[in-house]
Design a protein around this motif. Sequence first.
Motif, PDB file in Angstrom:
ATOM      1  N   ARG B 107       0.838  -1.205   0.000  1.00  0.00           N
ATOM      2  CA  ARG B 107       0.000   0.000   0.000  1.00  0.00           C
ATOM      3  C   ARG B 107       0.877   1.261   0.000  1.00  0.00           C
ATOM      4  NH1 ARG B 107       0.236   3.820   3.166  1.00  0.00           N
ATOM      5  NH2 ARG B 107       0.239   2.508   5.041  1.00  0.00           N
ATOM      6  N   TYR B 108       1.936   1.233   0.811  1.00  0.00           N
ATOM      7  CA  TYR B 108       2.867   2.366   0.900  1.00  0.00           C
ATOM      8  C   TYR B 108       3.523   2.641  -0.451  1.00  0.00           C
ATOM      9  CZ  TYR B 108       6.890   5.126   2.618  1.00  0.00           C
ATOM     10  OH  TYR B 108       7.830   6.103   2.840  1.00  0.00           O
ATOM     11  N   VAL B 110       2.518   1.875  -3.463  1.00  0.00           N
ATOM     12  CA  VAL B 110       1.586   2.408  -4.456  1.00  0.00           C
ATOM     13  C   VAL B 110       1.238   3.860  -4.124  1.00  0.00           C
ATOM     14  CG1 VAL B 110      -0.688   2.141  -5.502  1.00  0.00           C
ATOM     15  CG2 VAL B 110       0.686   0.114  -4.961  1.00  0.00           C
ATOM     16  N   GLN B 111       0.968   4.125  -2.844  1.00  0.00           N
ATOM     17  CA  GLN B 111       0.557   5.467  -2.443  1.00  0.00           C
ATOM     18  C   GLN B 111       1.667   6.509  -2.659  1.00  0.00           C
ATOM     19  OE1 GLN B 111      -1.460   5.456   1.351  1.00  0.00           O
ATOM     20  NE2 GLN B 111      -1.204   7.656   1.632  1.00  0.00           N
TER      21      GLN B 111
END
Lengths: 457, 457
Positions: B107-108, B110-111
């Motif tokens: 998630r990190y 991609v974000q």
Amino acid sequence: MKPSIPKGTRDFSPTEVANRTYIMNTIKTAFETFGFQPIETPSFENSSTLMGKYGEEGDRLIFKILNSGDFLKKADETLLSEKNSLKVTSQISEKALRYDLTVPFARYVVQHQNDITFPFKRYQVQPVWRADRPQKGRFREFFQCDADVVGSKSLWQEVEFVQLYDTVFSKLGLAGTNIKINNRKILSGIAEVIGAQDKLIDFTVALDKLDKIGKEGVVKEMLSKGITEDAIEKVQPLFDFSGSNLDKLASLESMLSTSEEGTNGVEELRFVINAVEELGLETATLEVDVTLARGLNYYTGAIFEVAAPKGVKMGSIGGGGRYDDLTGIFGLKDVSGVGISFGLDRIYLVLEELGLFKAVDLPKPKVIFLNFESDTDVLKMKAIKVLRENSIKSEFYPDLAESNKAQKRQWKYVNSREIEFVVSKVDNDVFTLKNMVSGEQTDCNLSELVALLKAKL
Amino acid sequence: MKPSIPKGTRDFSPTEVANRTYIMNTIKTAFETFGFQPIETPSFENSSTLMGKYGEEGDRLIFKILNSGDFLKKADETLLSEKNSLKVTSQISEKALRYDLTVPFARYVVQHQNDITFPFKRYQVQPVWRADRPQKGRFREFFQCDADVVGSKSLWQEVEFVQLYDTVFSKLGLAGTNIKINNRKILSGIAEVIGAQDKLIDFTVALDKLDKIGKEGVVKEMLSKGITEDAIEKVQPLFDFSGSNLDKLASLESMLSTSEEGTNGVEELRFVINAVEELGLETATLEVDVTLARGLNYYTGAIFEVAAPKGVKMGSIGGGGRYDDLTGIFGLKDVSGVGISFGLDRIYLVLEELGLFKAVDLPKPKVIFLNFESDTDVLKMKAIKVLRENSIKSEFYPDLAESNKAQKRQWKYVNSREIEFVVSKVDNDVFTLKNMVSGEQTDCNLSELVALLKAKL
């Protein structure tokens, strides 16, 4: 859809982690130098441990964890159909996230009392969670850094906590912090003298504005809050409360002479002030501040708060005090405690504003070996192994550049990570080393390479 | 009633914190030496980030956080009256505690993809939470220590991870760990050869028992699982799978010659084995183990698992592998990743069993000043200040002993905390120092005291 994180929480980048770790390690090292021992408690506690300990507002802000499995099974049907969230909570949730480090510490002391030697000097650096409305500098997940002593009433602890604040902020390069000190017994004495315990907060809030609105303004506000002229007359010295700490103590002494508790408070404060004066502080100042009333219902003796150096706009960066009955809530009576806390997030913002992170060793390799041809891979990896054995952070760019574009990508990687040294070529035992800051290029053998980079650590 | 903590969670005493910190710092230092950078992610994520990423079982074991305030307001009345816990969950809970470090990392990435330079070598040491049934060595809150690289397909990463395991365990004094390696493509090749992808788990589980139940036993179990005699015949070499890694690779190569994917797997494995052979390991061994199938649905290339030294009964103390599409779940395609994890709690148990915590610097003062008379307080505190400035952990017993009994209490404190040096008396600049281990007593001045204690650091 781009993923996101819950409001009030944060991701920390490598640089942020390094800076935060620098602050936390500075604090932890000072804690240990002063004889404190670390403990850690679970992130979640039984709800019964936390609920009712922080007032109604606190109860509301505690994050509750949903029971696992078929959590509705045992819930009351009537309450569910009424959608009574408040009462249903305790039926579907038995655990809650830590709200501060003090209540879990009290729980720890009581639970492990037979394994603890008192006085128990413990420190704890862990995250806490609060369902507060997020705003600048206020988060739903944040770290607290606490040190407390339980089982001793000695005022030398208060003296040591002042020294501890001074030590930590000096080590962080943050000169000019102001440690404000007050004593709950002085506040009680003032309440006694003005004849109204219930007006104490109004009184201190008004008094705190002396600098801004002058004596007349303060008196006007006090009268408007229902404090009598007679009462205001009795605490006249507070309106002329400027001089040295000793001047202030003399004022307080005569003003509170009719209050036994107030007089005790002055004596306690005098002890701490005198001792700190004798021992000296490195970069901080210590200032008696009778308007300091934080945690009024909680503290029973000394009260501390630390202000950032003048010119930095920031609330308090630390606080604490003495509480005479910390563990009473869990059934262990008469254990006096005193402690302080460091506000990690605010300290971070202050250090950032003042450019005080320059000395932090960022988590990046000292040297990178580029990967422009595959036949020297093993040679490079052997050299990297030796460098790492010498504690030199080293990296091998993993993918072979099979085009000019790919070579440029490697140089871009070097620049974007701001890596200081690059080995671009290896030929037998000849390493071509480039200093990316000076632009200088050297050919050297492996032992020269190790020596050269070690000298730069 | 004595307070307690939720099942599956733990309090850590000062000694336990020190030992755990020692392990974590050893791991972090190695991570940084290898060029990895730390990140941290929030303890809770949006439920949508975590749910559905760990299978049905995982979803059940994720701790959900109850929404704040009037959480029942938006809940469906019919579902509530049906007590449909499963469906009500998403209506009253939007956040959940981190279940591992890999999904939040994905998630990190991609974000923050626009702020990251690839290949991105990150490490993360943080707690995770699982509503698992607690048992020996399995907790509901525990730390994971992960290092991953994303954005590179180079097999040098696999080589470096083997070196990283070797470095960490060697630094911890844990000689003789066995790093087992396999490759998902080899497993796929075997499935192809035996003509049944769906029997692969049964096959590897049976094969893993070769040591215990012998070839006949294994064949019997395979037949009972529906694997045909013909299939078993095709993978005969696996039953005689003893020799060196290179012998094993040769066996696999001929056995999997008809499978392109299997052949690729053998080639990948050969590259890693050869490179590690060339570079050498300090205390670990590297062993090809075709029965290794952890995270079968997850890994796409190398698979790692580390076994504790022979003679220590403990499951794996580390594991990892390559996954070709880590960030795909959040919409960023074609980012290959490879990573490993260290099992902190199991490593702790192994080091404890082998007595390898002896070198850990316990969080206790080097010297304590007893408090038998009050007129030398300031002298003592001045000396302690100097000692602390010299990084010598020092403590002043805070309460004055006003009786023999109270003096004994101070000596008891010294013994129970196992403090090495005691200053029992100060007379002008003469400090009476007792070495509690040897029993030796010396009179010295302050600068001698500092020098003496510094020499003992």
